[in-house]
Design a protein around this motif. Structure first.
Motif, PDB file in Angstrom:
ATOM      1  N   PRO A 104       0.810  -1.231   0.000  1.00 12.50           N
ATOM      2  CA  PRO A 104       0.000   0.000   0.000  1.00 12.50           C
ATOM      3  C   PRO A 104       0.840   1.277   0.000  1.00 12.50           C
ATOM      4  O   PRO A 104       0.434   2.283  -0.588  1.00 12.50           O
ATOM      5  N   ASN A 105       1.991   1.235   0.646  1.00 12.61           N
ATOM      6  CA  ASN A 105       2.817   2.444   0.724  1.00 12.61           C
ATOM      7  C   ASN A 105       3.921   2.488  -0.335  1.00 12.61           C
ATOM      8  O   ASN A 105       4.796   3.351  -0.299  1.00 12.61           O
ATOM      9  N   LEU A 133       0.921 -11.426 -10.856  1.00  6.74           N
ATOM     10  CA  LEU A 133       0.487 -12.792 -10.585  1.00  6.74           C
ATOM     11  C   LEU A 133      -1.015 -12.919 -10.849  1.00  6.74           C
ATOM     12  O   LEU A 133      -1.712 -11.912 -10.982  1.00  6.74           O
ATOM     13  N   PRO A 134      -1.541 -14.143 -10.873  1.00 10.66           N
ATOM     14  CA  PRO A 134      -2.986 -14.317 -10.997  1.00 10.66           C
ATOM     15  C   PRO A 134      -3.722 -13.649  -9.836  1.00 10.66           C
ATOM     16  O   PRO A 134      -3.278 -13.726  -8.682  1.00 10.66           O
ATOM     17  N   GLU A 135      -4.831 -13.016 -10.147  1.00 11.86           N
ATOM     18  CA  GLU A 135      -5.602 -12.310  -9.127  1.00 11.86           C
ATOM     19  C   GLU A 135      -6.013 -13.245  -7.989  1.00 11.86           C
ATOM     20  O   GLU A 135      -6.055 -12.842  -6.826  1.00 11.86           O
ATOM     21  N   LYS A 136      -6.283 -14.503  -8.330  1.00 11.31           N
ATOM     22  CA  LYS A 136      -6.690 -15.481  -7.319  1.00 11.31           C
ATOM     23  C   LYS A 136      -5.602 -15.654  -6.250  1.00 11.31           C
ATOM     24  O   LYS A 136      -5.904 -15.774  -5.058  1.00 11.31           O
ATOM     25  N   LEU A 180      -7.292  -8.564   0.330  1.00 17.71           N
ATOM     26  CA  LEU A 180      -8.370  -8.479   1.316  1.00 17.71           C
ATOM     27  C   LEU A 180      -7.849  -7.954   2.652  1.00 17.71           C
ATOM     28  O   LEU A 180      -8.515  -7.162   3.333  1.00 17.71           O
ATOM     29  N   LEU A 181      -6.650  -8.402   3.030  1.00 21.10           N
ATOM     30  CA  LEU A 181      -6.047  -7.974   4.296  1.00 21.10           C
ATOM     31  C   LEU A 181      -5.326  -6.625   4.174  1.00 21.10           C
ATOM     32  O   LEU A 181      -4.716  -6.162   5.139  1.00 21.10           O
ATOM     33  N   ARG A 203      -2.008  -3.754  -2.671  1.00 20.63           N
ATOM     34  CA  ARG A 203      -3.029  -3.048  -3.456  1.00 20.63           C
ATOM     35  C   ARG A 203      -2.731  -3.277  -4.925  1.00 20.63           C
ATOM     36  O   ARG A 203      -1.582  -3.525  -5.320  1.00 20.63           O
ATOM     37  N   LEU A 204      -3.760  -3.214  -5.749  1.00 19.29           N
ATOM     38  CA  LEU A 204      -3.579  -3.410  -7.176  1.00 19.29           C
ATOM     39  C   LEU A 204      -2.945  -2.182  -7.807  1.00 19.29           C
ATOM     40  O   LEU A 204      -3.199  -1.053  -7.396  1.00 19.29           O
TER      41      LEU A 204
END
Length: 295
Positions: A169-170, A237-240, A247-248, A252-253
């Motif tokens: 995220p940062n 990588l694959p989103e899965k 989620l945690l 981040r995308l």
């Protein structure tokens, strides 16, 4: 040594006569006499005492029968197992690393639920290695990502996945869409060359005359995720595989401009391969999943 002769020896000992042995084994009395003559010739000694009302084993005959018990038992057990030989044959599976990480366990769990008796052997390898293993005949079926390879293969579509870029995220990267050129300037945490994921990324970048130069390269997707969570760069990588970390909020995308990357997931096996009953169960399940996916 003929196994049938040992069965005749045993039958004579149990019935006490050549006639009784012939009836028990559904053969002629002359066949019994011939077998005894062959055994006595091979043993170099008499195996039966001829009595007025039948026969009895000599000491040598009793010794031969005792030696034969284990052989006859093993043969009868093998006869019984041969009736179920195909059912007991394991299905040998080779899977690419990514499919083994999230899709294959679900498939095999469903198969175990519906067919708990089935035996499975799984080997996980890179996508290219998986096809090589299948082509050499060391696996019955391969789970593969990407376009179907050339060859005499039956192909079952299992679904597809999108490749996504993610970072901590940062991590210092724009929230706006970044171009392929700009992406390549960041430290990249990528799967190894030859993997389906890396091939898709490299082919996408090649369309823009670009090439990725990763600072991390690994066969282990989890290692790349952990490196990205630690702020060491951007992983693709694959989103899965990224879903738990997203989620945690550990990742981040990263929004990519004009870079839609998708891989199909396929199951492949040789068209001329003999299909055992357990293998048929797996194939039928995969085809049923394909119908559901197509809907």
């Amino acid at each position: 040594m003929v196994i049938r002769h040992l069965e005749i020896l045993e039958a004579i000992a149990e019935t006490g006569t050549f006639t009784g042995a012939a009836k028990k084994l559904y053969i002629t009395q002359s066949a019994v006499s011939h077998a005894v003559a062959e055994l006595e010739k091979q043993a170099g000694t008499a195996l039966f005492e001829r009595l007025p009302k039948g026969v009895a084993l000599t000491r040598c005959g009793a010794s031969l029968l005792e030696e034969s018990r284990g052989i006859l038992t093993a043969c009868r057990n093998l006869d019984r197992r041969m009736l179920h030989l195909e059912e007991n044959t394991p299905v040998n599976i080779v899977s690419s690393i990514t499919i083994a990480s999230f899709l294959l366990p679900e498939i095999l769990r469903e198969l175990r639920t519906s067919s708990p008796q089935i035996r499975l052997s799984v080997r996980v390898a890179s996508a290219n290695a998986a096809i090589d293993i299948l082509q050499r005949g060391n696996a019955d079926i391969a789970f593969w990502e990407g376009a179907a390879p050339k060859g005499n293969f039956e192909t079952i579509l299992l679904g597809s996945y999108n490749l996504c870029a993610a970072c901590a995220p940062n991590f210092d990267v724009s929230l706006k869409a970044i171009s392929p050129d700009r992406l390549c300037r960041y430290p990249l945490l990528l799967r190894e060359q030859g993997s389906a994921i890396r091939d898709t990324l490299d082919n996408t970048l090649a369309l823009a005359n670009l090439k990725a130069e990763p600072v991390w390269e690994s066969v282990n997707s989890l290692a790349l995720i952990k490196a990205a969570e630690a702020g060491l760069g951007i992983t693709i990588l694959p989103e899965k595989l990224l879903s738990d970390s997203l989620l945690l909020k550990k990742l981040r995308l990263v929004n990519l401009d004009n870079m839609k990357m998708e891989n199909q997931m396929l199951a492949l096996f040789h068209r001329d391969k003999y299909i055992t009953k357990p293998f048929r169960l797996l194939i039928d399940q995969l085809k049923n999943r394909n119908k559901i996916y197509s809907l």
